[in-house]
Design a protein around this motif. Structure first.
Motif, PDB file in Angstrom:
ATOM      1  N   PHE C 183       0.823  -1.202   0.000  1.00 14.58           N
ATOM      2  CA  PHE C 183       0.000   0.000   0.000  1.00 14.58           C
ATOM      3  C   PHE C 183       0.858   1.254   0.000  1.00 14.58           C
ATOM      4  O   PHE C 183       0.625   2.197  -0.761  1.00 14.58           O
ATOM      5  N   TRP C 192      -2.563   6.209   1.024  1.00 15.15           N
ATOM      6  CA  TRP C 192      -1.713   5.062   1.278  1.00 15.15           C
ATOM      7  C   TRP C 192      -0.233   5.412   1.277  1.00 15.15           C
ATOM      8  O   TRP C 192       0.552   4.760   1.964  1.00 15.15           O
ATOM      9  N   VAL C 333      -7.834   0.286   3.372  1.00 19.32           N
ATOM     10  CA  VAL C 333      -8.152  -0.272   2.051  1.00 19.32           C
ATOM     11  C   VAL C 333      -9.376   0.390   1.428  1.00 19.32           C
ATOM     12  O   VAL C 333      -9.332   0.883   0.302  1.00 19.32           O
TER      13      VAL C 333
END
Lengths: 259, 155, 391
Positions: C183, C192, C333
């Motif tokens: 990430f 990220w 996420v």
């Protein structure tokens, strides 16, 4: 003799006997496609595109042509190319410190044109065609775990649909939002710069139908290509230069507000 | 020495198991990696040809005016303001028609929608594009081509 | 202005649908538990923290159970799971995801499986000779044909096992640090893209792993009717507390840096955190999932409490921690895909229920490791015999 050794001897012999160009053709001949080797030489092409924002009238023919030519899914969230309309609100002298954001819209990617009604009256507005930037230092090919997306030797970033595993890491890594997952094949998809056309001497579908020549395909390795003059004569921008992607989509007239 | 080996025998077997697994992997790899992978970069070379083999839907403007097909239209266009507008920009994808003129007829064009797409007045269009007009009061119920033939719009 | 429901403002057309679903939330969550459980196990083996010794084997088995199931959400996510093996055939060396496949394989085979095998060899050899039914051939295979469990052999096992644990610790750091790097290295996504990401992931993994082993230990002892070793539990809670303080500091450092520097992405991200992610991040992850368990653990560290009170606080803190770390993965996420890279709009995550990447398979994936663990503790009882001293 082992397969590797034999292959080495074959390759070595070929290299000595044939010219460099023929050696480059050999893999195609080997794979039974000799007709594809001559006529298009990857080594003499480094593809790019020039987009003149000051010529784009937002008709959306490019978006439509791309979807037709490349069999792109028709839904409004799968586009290989699209057009955005930026509307920049003017600074209000009575409230000069207010932080104004541009208003951007792209109804169905601009495929059916744009409504004549502006989002706000009296604002600066213009159209920005977007597509894959075919980056020379592409972050999307950097992250592909298997080698399904790659930059070809002639500068076009492509996807091998038979090899893609559909992890979507490339979709996440693209700063320009030009990739998507094709729901029919469950593989990554994006603008191919109409590779199937440009390798046959045609131009891309979007350039073909643009009525104002706002989009111009270019080959940077050809010294006589008009793109060199275009790059020389205009103030050229690329999107998100701070990310150093080596984008080869060169814009003229790109306002600083454009993302 | 023999005693050490006897006491560490299970570790030797474990190491051999790992070695066997590694060799097996390298072995099947030779069969499973697709042909032509890695020749021009970290990708399957055949992919380039696969993409080149995609079918064409647009013929390109050059093929319309050639060889006894639409040379007259091409001549009209060349002298007027739609000179650099591609044929398929208005008539749609016609590679099938160019390949076999009998089979695929040129698509009929809905004038009002098509002409408006470029020429309807829209503040976002560049100011240098002067060929914009408020379509409705302008056309006075007539079709666009009555005053502006599509291939010779300025006449 | 937007034709797709759930979109506010402007998103690039291809951004409207989220690409990485709850399955990609679960994957770092499960691998984090693996890394965390192993690091807890290694506390005893390498750093000689004798207090946590009773949980050594249980922690290893927990790590294995989660490690066996963790690839499942990935396979459910891939467009072509049948091609996933390509990552081992033609790994792209510049891709963190490809290299991670090998790190995972290395950790599973060269660290975890070897260490568990060495630890349980006496049990395996014994069962290979006395077990009944189908279990006997299973154990016989696991012996690899060697039945030598003499003191000298076991001493060699112990030395090798210690060595494996020593290389296992940086391997565990690599395992989950890599996930963070997957990430953190995406420069296209400012939510990220930070060098802190691997470190934050690692410490939140340690936190979740310790919490998981703590809860599993309490449950296991209760079910197996074994008396709980309270100093062990106290010790685990102490390490959980310390790890949490580091984890929280790192996350606050990231947050403070973002607020102070206030680059172009900040306005859009700040708005997102205060609206779309408010429940999951501010209330859930930070409030209930971090501050509250830290407070509960601090209470047990600073005030003398009865065993019963401590157990209840540990259970509460443990559960809150596991929820909080799950939310942390969720916020990274899912949060990273809710805002547009144009910084001008937001979309929504529509999670299906009985679809391949829906809620139902997600719940099954979360429960499966516990079922696998149940099988593992029956095959390899963690508490039956003490390991022969000395170490």
């Amino acid at each position: 003799m082992s397969l590797d050794r034999r292959q080495f001897l074959v390759d070595g012999t070929m290299f000595i006997l044939l010219t460099g160009a023929a050696t480059r053709a050999w893999p195609f001949i080997e794979q039974g496609r000799p007709q594809d080797a001559p006529g298009y030489d990857t080594a003499s092409h480094w593809w790019a595109m020039f987009i003149d924002v000051e010529k784009c009238i937002g008709c959306g023919r490019c978006v439509d042509a791309c979807k037709v030519e490349n069999d792109v899914p028709p839904e409004p969230y799968y586009f290989r190319t699209w057009v955005e309309r930026y509307t920049i609100p003017p600074v209000d002298p009575e409230d000069a410190t207010a932080h104004q954001l541009p208003i951007v819209d792209s109804p169905n990617g601009g495929r059916d044109g744009f409504p004549a009604e502006p989002p706000i009256e009296g604002a600066k507005s213009f159209f920005v065609p977007k597509m894959c930037n075919h980056c020379a230092d592409s972050p999307c090919t950097q992250v592909c775990p298997v080698g399904a997306t790659f930059q070809g030797p002639d500068g076009v970033v492509l996807v091998d649909k038979t090899y893609c595993v559909g992890c979507r890491y490339c979709v996440q890594a693209c700063p320009y939002g030009c990739r998507f997952l094709d729901p029919r094949t469950n593989t990554a998809d994006k603008c191919t710069l109409c590779y199937h056309r440009i390798t046959k001497g045609l131009t891309t579908a979007c350039c073909e139908v643009c009525p104002t020549q706002a989009r111009v395909l270019g080959n940077l390795r050809n010294p006589d290509d008009p793109i060199h003059q275009l790059l020389r004569e205009h103030k050229v921008h690329v999107l998100k230069p701070d990310l150093a992607t080596g984008a080869k989509l060169y814009y003229n007239g790109l306002d600083g507000a454009v993302r | 020495m023999a005693q050490v080996l006897r006491d560490a025998e299970h570790l030797v077997r474990l190491a051999l198991l790992f070695l066997a697994g590694g060799l097996f992997f390298l072995g099947i790899r030779a069969f499973l990696v697709p042909a032509g992978f890695g020749e021009f970069g970290h990708f399957r070379t055949g992919a380039l040809q696969d993409i080149r083999d995609r079918p064409l839907h647009f013929a390109g403007r050059d093929s319309c005016g050639e060889a006894d097909c639409h040379e007259d239209v091409a001549a009209e266009l060349a002298n007027d303001s739609h000179a650099r507008v591609g044929c398929e920009s208005c008539h749609g994808a016609l590679a099938a028609h160019a390949a076999d003129p009998e089979i695929a007829e040129a698509a009929a064009v809905d004038e009002l929608d098509l002409c408006s797409r470029c020429h309807a007045s829209n503040p976002a269009r560049p100011a240098s594009f002067t060929q914009q007009v408020e379509i409705e009061p302008h056309r006075e119920e007539s079709p666009c081509s009555e005053c502006h033939p599509a291939h010779e719009p300025s006449s | 202005m937007h034709t797709v429901p759930g979109v506010e403002g402007f998103m690039y057309p291809n951004e409207m649908e989220l690409q990485w679903s709850i399955m990609i939330v679960l994957y770092p969550y499960l691998t984090g538990l693996v890394a965390g459980a192993f690091i807890l196990a290694s506390l005893e083996r390498v750093f000689n923290v004798a207090a946590v010794k009773p949980t050594y084997r249980l922690a290893l088995l927990t790590a294995l159970a989660f490690m066996l199931i963790a690839p499942l959400p990935l396979q459910l996510h891939l467009g072509h799971p049948e091609r996933s093996f390509e990552m081992f055939l033609t790994p792209h060396r510049t891709s963190a995801m490809a290299m991670f496949g090998f790190v995972y394989l290395w950790y599973l085979l060269a660290v975890l499986v070897i260490e568990i095998w060495l630890e349980f060899r006496p049990h395996i050899v014994a069962q290979a000779q006395t077990a009944s039914g189908l279990l006997r051939p299973l154990y016989r295979v696991l012996t690899l044909g060697s039945y030598n469990v003499s003191p000298r052999a076991l001493e060699i096992d112990d030395r090798v096992g210690r060595f494996v644990t020593v290389i296992g610790i940086p391997s565990a750091f690599l395992l989950h640090g890599y996930v963070g790097f997957i990430f953190g290295s995406v420069k296209a996504n400012p939510w990220w893209s930070t060098p802190l990401m691997p470190v934050v992931f690692l410490f939140s993994a340690i936190v979740s792993g310790i919490a998981a082993v703590l809860l599993i230990y309490l449950v296991y002892c209760k079910l197996a009717k074994i008396p709980i070793d309270m100093p062990c539990v106290d010790s685990m809670a102490k390490y959980l507390y310390y790890a949490f303080l580091v984890d929280f500091s790192l996350e606050m450092l990231d947050l403070i840096h973002r607020i102070y520097v206030a680059d172009e992405s900040f306005r859009s991200l700040d708005f997102m955190v205060n609206t779309k992610l408010y429940g999951s991040q501010v209330v859930g992850q930070i409030g209930l999932g971090t501050l509250l368990p830290i407070a509960l653990l601090a209470l047990t560290q600073l005030v003398s409490l009865s065993i019963r009170a401590r157990k209840r606080l540990y259970v509460a803190a443990g559960i809150l921690t596991l929820v909080g770390i799950f939310l942390m993965r969720w916020n990274v996420v899912i949060g990273g895909q809710l805002f547009s890279k144009s910084f001008l709009g937001y979309t929504s995550y529509k999670m299906g229920f009985a679809t391949r990447e829906g809620l139902l398979p997600a719940l099954i994936v979360m429960v499966l490791p516990l079922l696998v663990l149940w099988v593992l503790v029956r095959l390899f009882p963690p508490m039956e015999e003490q390991r022969p001293a000395p170490h």
